[in-house]
Design a protein around this motif. Structure first.
Motif, PDB file in Angstrom:
ATOM      1  N   ALA A   1     -63.844  -6.810  58.382  1.00 34.94           N
ATOM      2  CA  ALA A   1     -64.136  -7.262  57.015  1.00 34.94           C
ATOM      3  C   ALA A   1     -62.888  -7.200  56.148  1.00 34.94           C
TER       4      ALA A   1
ATOM      5  N   TRP B   1     -61.268 -10.611  54.736  1.00 31.23           N
ATOM      6  CA  TRP B   1     -61.285 -10.786  53.281  1.00 31.23           C
ATOM      7  C   TRP B   1     -59.862 -10.936  52.742  1.00 31.23           C
TER       8      TRP B   1
ATOM      9  N   GLU C   1     -63.803 -16.801  55.217  1.00 32.26           N
ATOM     10  CA  GLU C   1     -63.886 -15.417  55.707  1.00 32.26           C
ATOM     11  C   GLU C   1     -64.865 -15.275  56.866  1.00 32.26           C
ATOM     12  N   TYR C   2     -65.944 -16.041  56.862  1.00 30.39           N
ATOM     13  CA  TYR C   2     -66.906 -15.975  57.966  1.00 30.39           C
ATOM     14  C   TYR C   2     -66.265 -16.465  59.261  1.00 30.39           C
TER      15      TYR C   2
ATOM     16  N   SER D   1     -63.517 -14.104  60.486  1.00 32.48           N
ATOM     17  CA  SER D   1     -64.008 -12.828  61.005  1.00 32.48           C
ATOM     18  C   SER D   1     -64.352 -12.910  62.487  1.00 32.48           C
TER      19      SER D   1
ATOM     20  N   ASN E   1     -69.657  -9.276  57.723  1.00 31.80           N
ATOM     21  CA  ASN E   1     -70.004 -10.215  56.661  1.00 31.80           C
ATOM     22  C   ASN E   1     -70.957  -9.606  55.647  1.00 31.80           C
TER      23      ASN E   1
ATOM     24  N   SER F   1     -69.967  -9.435  51.733  1.00 34.48           N
ATOM     25  CA  SER F   1     -70.899  -9.878  50.701  1.00 34.48           C
ATOM     26  C   SER F   1     -71.102  -8.788  49.657  1.00 34.48           C
TER      27      SER F   1
END
Length: 125
Positions: A16, A20, A57-58, A61, A96, A100
Motif C-alpha cells: 500500500a 500510494w 494505485e490498484y 499494487s 487497497n 482507501s
C-alpha cells in the motif's frame, strides 16, 4: 508459530505504501504526469497499458505484490503455486483497503484544515 493471516496484513502495508507513493504523492509527480501522457498518446496498446500502470494505485499494487511475493515466498493455504495466487490477490485486496482508508483520512484532514482557515479568516475580519 505466527499464523499466516498475520503476515497477510503486515505484507499489505509496504504494498500500500509503495503503490500510494508512486501513484499519488508529489515526489513522483513529474514521472507520473509523463506516464499519464504516454498512456494516452502511445499508439501500441501494450505501451499505453504499461504507462497506465504507474498512474493507478490498484493496478500498480498488483505488480508491487508480485515483486513482494518473489522476495518473501509468502503463500496462503497452499505451499505451491495456488498459495501464491491466493496470497497475491489477498495482499492486493488488503493493501487497497489500507489505501482507501488512508485516502478517507486525508480528505477529512483536508476538510478540517480548510474549516480552520475559514474560521481564521473570519476572526481576522
Amino acid at each position: 508459530m505466527t499464523p499466516p493471516i498475520y503476515y497477510l496484513f503486515i505484507l499489505a502495508l509496504p504494498v500500500a505504501c509503495i503503490a500510494w507513493t508512486v501513484t499519488k504523492e508529489e515526489i513522483f509527480r513529474e514521472a507520473r504526469e509523463y506516464c499519464l501522457n504516454q498512456s494516452k498518446i502511445c499508439k501500441l496498446l501494450f505501451k499505453r497499458k504499461f504507462f497506465y500502470v504507474f498512474t493507478c494505485e490498484y493496478c500498480f499494487s498488483h505488480y508491487v505484490t508480485i515483486l513482494l511475493l518473489i522476495v518473501t515466498k509468502f503463500t496462503l493455504l497452499y505451499a505451491d503455486w495456488r498459495g501464491y495466487i491466493i496470497s497475491g490477490f489477498s495482499i492486493v485486496w488488503i493493501a487497497n483497503i489500507y489505501m482507501s482508508l488512508y485516502s478517507l483520512i486525508r480528505i477529512d484532514l483536508k476538510k478540517e484544515r480548510l474549516r480552520a482557515e475559514i474560521e481564521e479568516l473570519k476572526l481576522k475580519k
